[in-house]
Scaffold this active site. Structure first.
Site, mmCIF file in Angstrom:
data_model
loop_
_atom_site.group_PDB
_atom_site.id
_atom_site.type_symbol
_atom_site.label_atom_id
_atom_site.label_comp_id
_atom_site.label_asym_id
_atom_site.label_seq_id
_atom_site.Cartn_x
_atom_site.Cartn_y
_atom_site.Cartn_z
ATOM 1 N N GLY A 80 62.313 17.803 31.951
ATOM 2 C CA GLY A 80 63.699 17.423 31.656
ATOM 3 C C GLY A 80 64.658 17.494 32.826
ATOM 4 C CG MET B 285 54.980 12.222 28.613
ATOM 5 S SD MET B 285 55.107 11.236 30.132
ATOM 6 C CE MET B 285 53.365 10.927 30.434
ATOM 7 C CG ASN C 3 61.222 4.620 31.431
ATOM 8 O OD1 ASN C 3 61.294 5.847 31.259
ATOM 9 N ND2 ASN C 3 60.147 4.049 31.946
ATOM 10 C CG HIS D 111 57.824 3.690 36.898
ATOM 11 N ND1 HIS D 111 56.851 4.253 36.095
ATOM 12 C CD2 HIS D 111 57.165 3.168 37.972
ATOM 13 C CE1 HIS D 111 55.667 4.059 36.649
ATOM 14 N NE2 HIS D 111 55.830 3.409 37.781
ATOM 15 C CG ASP E 35 56.422 1.723 33.499
ATOM 16 O OD1 ASP E 35 57.277 2.295 32.796
ATOM 17 O OD2 ASP E 35 55.365 2.274 33.857
HETATM 18 C C1 GRF Z 1 59.897 11.595 36.322
HETATM 19 O O1 GRF Z 1 59.095 11.538 37.463
HETATM 20 C C2 GRF Z 1 60.168 10.209 35.810
HETATM 21 O O2 GRF Z 1 60.226 9.262 36.816
HETATM 22 C C3 GRF Z 1 58.977 9.937 34.927
HETATM 23 O O3 GRF Z 1 58.684 11.175 34.316
HETATM 24 C C4 GRF Z 1 59.168 12.236 35.139
HETATM 25 C C5 GRF Z 1 60.078 13.057 34.275
HETATM 26 O O4 GRF Z 1 60.519 14.220 34.930
HETATM 27 N N1 GRF Z 1 59.271 8.898 33.971
HETATM 28 P P1 GRF Z 1 61.640 15.117 34.257
HETATM 29 O O5 GRF Z 1 61.095 15.547 32.899
HETATM 30 O O6 GRF Z 1 62.875 14.285 34.147
HETATM 31 O O7 GRF Z 1 61.798 16.282 35.180
#
Ligand code: GRF
Length: 204
Positions: A14, A92, A109, A111, A147
């Site tokens: 997060g 996820m 989103n 990526h 994506d």
């Molecule tokens: C990040 O690297 C984002 O790009 C990918 O998942 C990861 C999430 O990290 N979609 P966090 O939970 O925001 O620290």
């Protein structure tokens, strides 16, 4: 202009959620975080939400349930409040077609690669293995593909010869924390206009 209501979806750490939370707290975003949704009851991001008085909800996916049924329950839950924007922050699960249709051009989103290169999982490792000299991160609207949706913002990050997956991921993450709140801010100011694959940033 009315403040926009944001639902953040996450599954783990997060850190992007926290970056957006900070931007909201500091008044950089014309919006508020209405709710945090997680598919993982142990997500750290969920604890952060609770500790900061943000409403949260956990939707674990039973094996017996298909994706459409699972997301229908979340749609029903979200229908209980007004939601202008869905922010996927390390969430996820691939969303159902019905969910994407309902929130068309209202789901963002992030990526950790320069799309359309290296979609899917382990994007940083894919970039290293391929040998690119430059990678980065992308904020995009979510469509039915993995994506593949219209790109809102991107930032580049050079790849160093001694980079490991962890070191590259860490430098990309720093940039994620800058462009994701910025994209949310632009959305909440109604400055994003989707025209086909292109997202125009308006200057009104
Ligand atoms: C990040 O690297 C984002 O790009 C990918 O998942 C990861 C999430 O990290 N979609 P966090 O939970 O925001 O620290």
């Amino acid at each position: 202009m009315e403040k926009k209501s944001i639902a953040v979806f996450l599954s783990g750490r997060g850190s992007n959620f926290r970056a957006i939370f900070d931007a909201v707290e500091e008044g950089r975003v014309n919006g508020y975080i209405e709710v945090v949704v997680s598919d993982n009851p142990d997500a750290k991001g969920l604890s952060f939400a609770r500790a900061n008085g943000i409403r949260s909800a956990v939707f674990e996916k039973p094996r017996t349930e298909n994706r459409t049924e699972y997301f229908d329950k979340i749609i029903e839950f979200l229908d209980g409040s007004t939601i202008d924007l869905i922010v996927l922050a390390g969430f996820m699960k691939v969303m159902s077609g019905r969910f994407i249709e309902k929130y068309r051009n209202r789901i963002l989103n992030i990526h950790p690669a320069l799309l359309p290169s290296f979609p899917g999982e382990h994007a940083q490792r894919q970039a290293l293995d391929y040998g690119v000299k430059c990678s980065g991160c992308t904020v995009h609207f979510v469509d039915e593909g993995v994506d593949t949706g219209p790109i809102v913002l991107q930032e580049t990050v050079p790849v160093r010869e001694d980079d490991t997956e962890d070191s590259l991921s860490a430098r990309i993450l720093e940039q994620e924390h800058k462009i994701y709140p910025r994209a949310v801010q632009l959305f909440c100011e109604e400055r994003l206009k989707v025209e086909g694959r292109r997202v125009l940033i308006l200057n009104h």
